[in-house]
Enzyme design. Structure first.
Site, mmCIF file in Angstrom:
data_model
loop_
_atom_site.group_PDB
_atom_site.id
_atom_site.type_symbol
_atom_site.label_atom_id
_atom_site.label_comp_id
_atom_site.label_asym_id
_atom_site.label_seq_id
_atom_site.Cartn_x
_atom_site.Cartn_y
_atom_site.Cartn_z
ATOM 1 N N TYR A 214 0.854 -1.192 0.000
ATOM 2 C CA TYR A 214 0.000 0.000 0.000
ATOM 3 C C TYR A 214 0.895 1.249 0.000
ATOM 4 C CZ TYR A 214 -2.987 3.754 1.523
ATOM 5 O OH TYR A 214 -3.630 4.960 1.598
ATOM 6 N N GLY A 216 0.850 4.262 0.920
ATOM 7 C CA GLY A 216 1.064 5.057 2.131
ATOM 8 C C GLY A 216 2.151 4.469 3.024
ATOM 9 N N LYS A 223 4.628 9.502 3.069
ATOM 10 C CA LYS A 223 4.478 9.700 4.498
ATOM 11 C C LYS A 223 5.735 9.291 5.290
ATOM 12 C CE LYS A 223 0.376 11.514 4.638
ATOM 13 N NZ LYS A 223 -0.312 11.872 3.435
ATOM 14 N N SER A 265 -6.426 12.898 7.388
ATOM 15 C CA SER A 265 -6.791 12.023 6.279
ATOM 16 C C SER A 265 -8.300 11.951 6.100
ATOM 17 C CB SER A 265 -6.272 10.602 6.530
ATOM 18 O OG SER A 265 -4.987 10.489 5.995
ATOM 19 N N CYS A 267 -10.400 14.186 5.176
ATOM 20 C CA CYS A 267 -11.185 15.325 5.645
ATOM 21 C C CYS A 267 -11.215 16.484 4.647
ATOM 22 C CB CYS A 267 -10.673 15.811 6.998
ATOM 23 S SG CYS A 267 -11.005 14.645 8.320
ATOM 24 N N LYS A 269 -8.501 17.560 2.017
ATOM 25 C CA LYS A 269 -7.364 18.252 1.387
ATOM 26 C C LYS A 269 -7.471 18.214 -0.135
ATOM 27 C CE LYS A 269 -4.155 15.878 3.401
ATOM 28 N NZ LYS A 269 -5.074 15.154 4.278
ATOM 29 N N SER A 271 -9.941 17.375 -2.097
ATOM 30 C CA SER A 271 -11.153 18.002 -2.654
ATOM 31 C C SER A 271 -11.052 19.520 -2.656
ATOM 32 C CB SER A 271 -12.420 17.608 -1.900
ATOM 33 O OG SER A 271 -12.277 16.470 -1.169
ATOM 34 N N ASP A 284 -1.102 17.444 -0.603
ATOM 35 C CA ASP A 284 -0.847 16.606 0.577
ATOM 36 C C ASP A 284 0.254 17.101 1.523
ATOM 37 O OD1 ASP A 284 -1.609 14.313 2.048
ATOM 38 O OD2 ASP A 284 0.043 13.158 1.241
ATOM 39 N N ALA A 382 -9.652 2.985 -1.682
ATOM 40 C CA ALA A 382 -9.073 2.819 -3.026
ATOM 41 C C ALA A 382 -8.607 4.186 -3.527
ATOM 42 C CB ALA A 382 -10.119 2.236 -3.971
HETATM 43 P P1 GTP Z 1 -5.950 11.902 2.400
HETATM 44 O O1 GTP Z 1 -5.605 11.855 0.935
HETATM 45 O O2 GTP Z 1 -6.207 10.554 3.003
HETATM 46 O O3 GTP Z 1 -4.944 12.648 3.221
HETATM 47 O O4 GTP Z 1 -7.394 12.662 2.524
HETATM 48 P P2 GTP Z 1 -7.848 14.116 2.018
HETATM 49 O O5 GTP Z 1 -7.739 15.081 3.143
HETATM 50 O O6 GTP Z 1 -7.172 14.496 0.751
HETATM 51 O O7 GTP Z 1 -9.418 13.896 1.759
HETATM 52 P P3 GTP Z 1 -10.275 14.056 0.417
HETATM 53 O O8 GTP Z 1 -10.276 15.465 -0.083
HETATM 54 O O9 GTP Z 1 -9.881 13.011 -0.555
HETATM 55 O O10 GTP Z 1 -11.762 13.793 0.970
HETATM 56 C C1 GTP Z 1 -12.053 12.669 1.753
HETATM 57 C C2 GTP Z 1 -13.526 12.371 1.753
HETATM 58 O O11 GTP Z 1 -14.301 13.479 2.206
HETATM 59 C C3 GTP Z 1 -14.056 12.016 0.369
HETATM 60 O O12 GTP Z 1 -14.895 10.897 0.500
HETATM 61 C C4 GTP Z 1 -14.827 13.237 -0.035
HETATM 62 O O13 GTP Z 1 -15.873 12.951 -0.895
HETATM 63 C C5 GTP Z 1 -15.334 13.773 1.289
HETATM 64 N N1 GTP Z 1 -15.523 15.231 1.235
HETATM 65 C C6 GTP Z 1 -14.628 16.142 0.819
HETATM 66 N N2 GTP Z 1 -15.135 17.384 0.893
HETATM 67 C C7 GTP Z 1 -16.382 17.257 1.380
HETATM 68 C C8 GTP Z 1 -17.427 18.200 1.693
HETATM 69 O O14 GTP Z 1 -17.293 19.417 1.506
HETATM 70 N N3 GTP Z 1 -18.562 17.707 2.210
HETATM 71 C C9 GTP Z 1 -18.745 16.361 2.419
HETATM 72 N N4 GTP Z 1 -19.891 15.954 2.941
HETATM 73 N N5 GTP Z 1 -17.803 15.451 2.115
HETATM 74 C C10 GTP Z 1 -16.631 15.876 1.609
HETATM 75 MN MN MN Z 2 -5.713 13.461 -0.412
#
Ligand code: GTP
Ligand code: MN
Length: 620
Positions: A214, A216, A223, A265, A267, A269, A271, A284, A382
């Site tokens: 994996y 990560g 990481k 993670s 939460c 980032k 998006s 990241d 995934a």
């Molecule tokens: P890592 O890559 O593991 O570090 O995570 P990350 O912080 O990049 O998280 P990412 O942006 O991939 O979002 C994680 C999850 O949160 C996904 O399933 C998204 O669909 C969901 N998500 C992101 N933004 C929102 C939002 O504004 N509202 C809701 N309800 N869900 C969200």
């Molecule tokens: Mn991410």
């Protein structure tokens, strides 16, 4: 190692590199070693081998491939992950997961002994951040996985030239990584997960990652290197943060303002960094440096290893479109359908009822694993691996050797019931203490209506810290000492729930919070005070919702979302205090003092205005 590889290695005239490769090749004992330089030819060799050895399989669209990690190897493995540090330094590490250096090394050497037998090992050099810049850190990866070498080539800048240009006095200043997937089953997945070890050697700035795939865990530069970089930065007056880096585009004012954001993670980032209409630098990890009094940040990576769940045409249009293109993309642990296309959870298209996935070939709807749990069509963790350069929203400054000047920093958690969607901190120090240190996230539970378990996530960086958190917090506070224009700190929460327990805001609402923050950075809009910071006025948000999203933002939604929740906040501060007292020795007294003062302030406010204070009511 054949003559060509040997010539490439010797051409670097680097003692430390030779010793590292020599020692670990002897221990791991691969049949042969292939040394890569920065050429396209060598990258192509690795790509081809990954397919030949079936570590990746071709998908229907050309250049797209799928890689599977074992069923028990689908995420980071905290239990098997430890910091190796000299005996006399263990006591000062607080609650961080450590192993005494000699003991750890002996364990690693035992497991690594002969682990690459029958395989070829790849040596590939990379660079964290833009090459030949003050942010650069050279990295040497030894691995027996072509997939890992391939993924790394997509995610990081090639570093052979970086090594070749090292000044004599810098020649031992780089990170080393030794990875082996270990024994493989017929699907090419690691078998010996009981012997999975991911140890970061803080004495030599090396990482040993064994019996896993994996990314990560296996991709050294991600990481693993982050832990080494945090350690290194701790004594060199710079910072390594778990943050995206993006350019917020204000077309009306014709300016770009850069924001960094730390979210634990899953939460938000990626998006946030991929919001349509904005520009991404990274999603990241970012390094911060004071460059001639300017707060500058650079993206460590040049690709994205992103969560694919819920990436669909509506919520994440930019990523979704990119993943539909016939271009170099590694999908991991999604479903390969009968049409040989990838499918994942939350894709919002019709998905096949059979195919191959993380549980093996022959998946069908309703299939159960050996514990009797129904196997979803793809793993929730995934991912996809892509190169930034494919993205139409890539910021032109993404590879600038000087980094970019940061206007604002965002801390975001997953918080159903306490924090408002966006709040500005009173000042830098308060932002670190009240917003960053108190970050929490709720475990993502698919059970509707069931509240997730809250976990402390100070600075969204707890999992990767490699020196005591107290000192790390202090370093963050002090970092801006000689900075001329200190970035503003904002807290964001995309996961506030309404009385119906549904999320209050859509996924693109973050664009509005971001643009409000952008206007605040340039002192163009006012704000309302709360006991913990400054929130937007309705009349400033309404036009943003309209112009950015074409939505009609209702006053009653605003009132609910931006109400200050006294009891919930007091409880949050109490949880943070308890967590830090228990786990974070050496935390500066002023952190606790500040939390006490804030809690008092909230109690007074509660007496005056009630538990739930609507926006605009509160006066300090
Ligand atoms: P890592 O890559 O593991 O570090 O995570 P990350 O912080 O990049 O998280 P990412 O942006 O991939 O979002 C994680 C999850 O949160 C996904 O399933 C998204 O669909 C969901 N998500 C992101 N933004 C929102 C939002 O504004 N509202 C809701 N309800 N869900 C969200
Ligand atoms: Mn991410």
């Amino acid at each position: 190692m054949d003559g060509t590889s040997f010539f490439k290695l010797m051409g670097l005239e680097n003692e430390k590199l030779l010793t590292f490769i020599g020692e670990w090749v002897e221990i791991c004992n691969p049949d042969s070693v292939f040394m890569c330089n920065d050429s396209e030819e060598d990258a192509e060799f690795v790509r081809r081998k990954a397919l030949e050895k079936r570590e990746e399989l071709p998908l229907a669209k050309s250049e797209q491939t799928i890689h599977y990690d074992g069923y028990g190897d689908q995420g980071r493995a905290p239990g098997a992950t430890k910091l190796m540090i000299a005996k006399e330094r263990i006591a000062e590490m607080g609650g961080l997961p450590c192993i005494e250096h000699n003991e750890g090394l002996a364990e690693i050497k035992k497991i690594a002994s002969g682990i690459m037998r029958g395989k070829e090992a790849i040596v590939k050099l990379f660079c964290e951040c833009p090459t030949l810049s003050k942010f650069s850190i050279g990295c040497a990866q030894l691995t027996d996985s072509y997939y890992v070498a391939h993924a790394e080539d997509m995610l990081y800048r090639r570093g052979y030239e970086q090594f070749r240009n090292m000044k004599p006095e810098e020649k031992d200043n780089f990170f080393c990584f030794c990875h082996s997937a270990g024994r493989l089953d017929e699907r090419g997945c690691s078998i010996d997960l009981d012997k999975r070890r991911i140890y970061q050697d803080l004495e030599t700035f090396s990482v040993y990652s064994l019996n896993n795939q994996y990314a990560g865990n296996s991709v050294g530069l991600k990481k693993q290197a982050m832990r080494l970089a945090i350690r290194k930065s701790g004594s060199e007056h710079w910072l390594c943060e778990h943050m995206f880096l993006m350019g917020c585009q204000n077309h009306e004012k014709q300016r770009v303002t850069y924001f960094c954001g730390a979210y634990p993670s899953a939460c938000g980032k990626t998006s946030t960094a991929m919001l349509p209409g904005e520009k991404i630098v990274g999603d990241d990890i970012a390094y911060f440096r004071n460059v001639a009094g300017e707060f500058r940040a650079a993206n460590v990576e040049r690709g994205i290893f992103g969560i694919i769940k819920d990436v669909n045409a509506k919520d994440d249009p930019v990523i979704f479109k990119t993943l539909m293109e016939p271009r170099e993309t590694i999908f991991s642990n999604v479903l390969t359908g009968p049409d040989n296309d990838p499918y994942w959870l939350g894709m919002e298209v019709e998905t096949p009822t059979t195919g191959s996935n993380h549980s093996g070939p022959g998946w069908y709807v309703g299939k159960k694993d050996s514990d009797g749990n129904v196997i979803p069509l793809a793993h929730p963790n995934a991912r996809y691996t892509i190169r930034l350069q494919y993205l139409e929203n890539l910021d032109p400054a993404w590879d600038d050797k000087q980094g970019v000047v940061v206007g604002g920093i965002i801390y975001g958690g997953r918080d159903g019931d306490t924090s408002v969607p966006v709040e500005e901190s009173f000042n830098w120090e308060d932002g670190i203490i009240t917003k960053a240190c108190t970050l929490e996230s709720e475990t993502t539970s698919a059970t509707i209506g069931k509240e997730g378990v809250r976990m402390p996530q100070p600075m969204a960086n707890l999992d990767f810290l490699s020196y005591p958190i107290g000192r790390y917090v202090l370093n963050n506070i002090n970092f801006v000492k000689d900075i001329k224009k200190v970035p503003k700190i904002f807290a964001m929460n995309y996961f506030l729930r309404g009385p119906d327990n549904k999320f209050c805001t859509g996924k693109l609402a973050k664009k509005v919070w971001l643009h409000w923050a952008e206007a605040r950075v340039h002192n163009e809009v006012g704000a309302l005070e709360t006991p913990t910071g400054l929130i937007p006025k309705y009349e400033n948000l309404k036009p943003l919702f309209n112009s950015l999203l074409g939505e009609n933002y209702q006053k009653q939604d605003y009132e609910y979302q931006f109400s200050f929740r006294c009891d919930a906040w007091i409880a949050k501060l109490q949880r943070s205090t308890a967590f830090f007292q228990k786990n974070c020795p050496g935390t500066p007294e002023k952190v606790y003092r500040s939390w006490t003062t804030t809690a008092e302030k909230i109690k007074t406010a509660k007496q005056k205005y009630g538990d739930i204070i609507p926006p605009g009511k509160y006066q300090a």
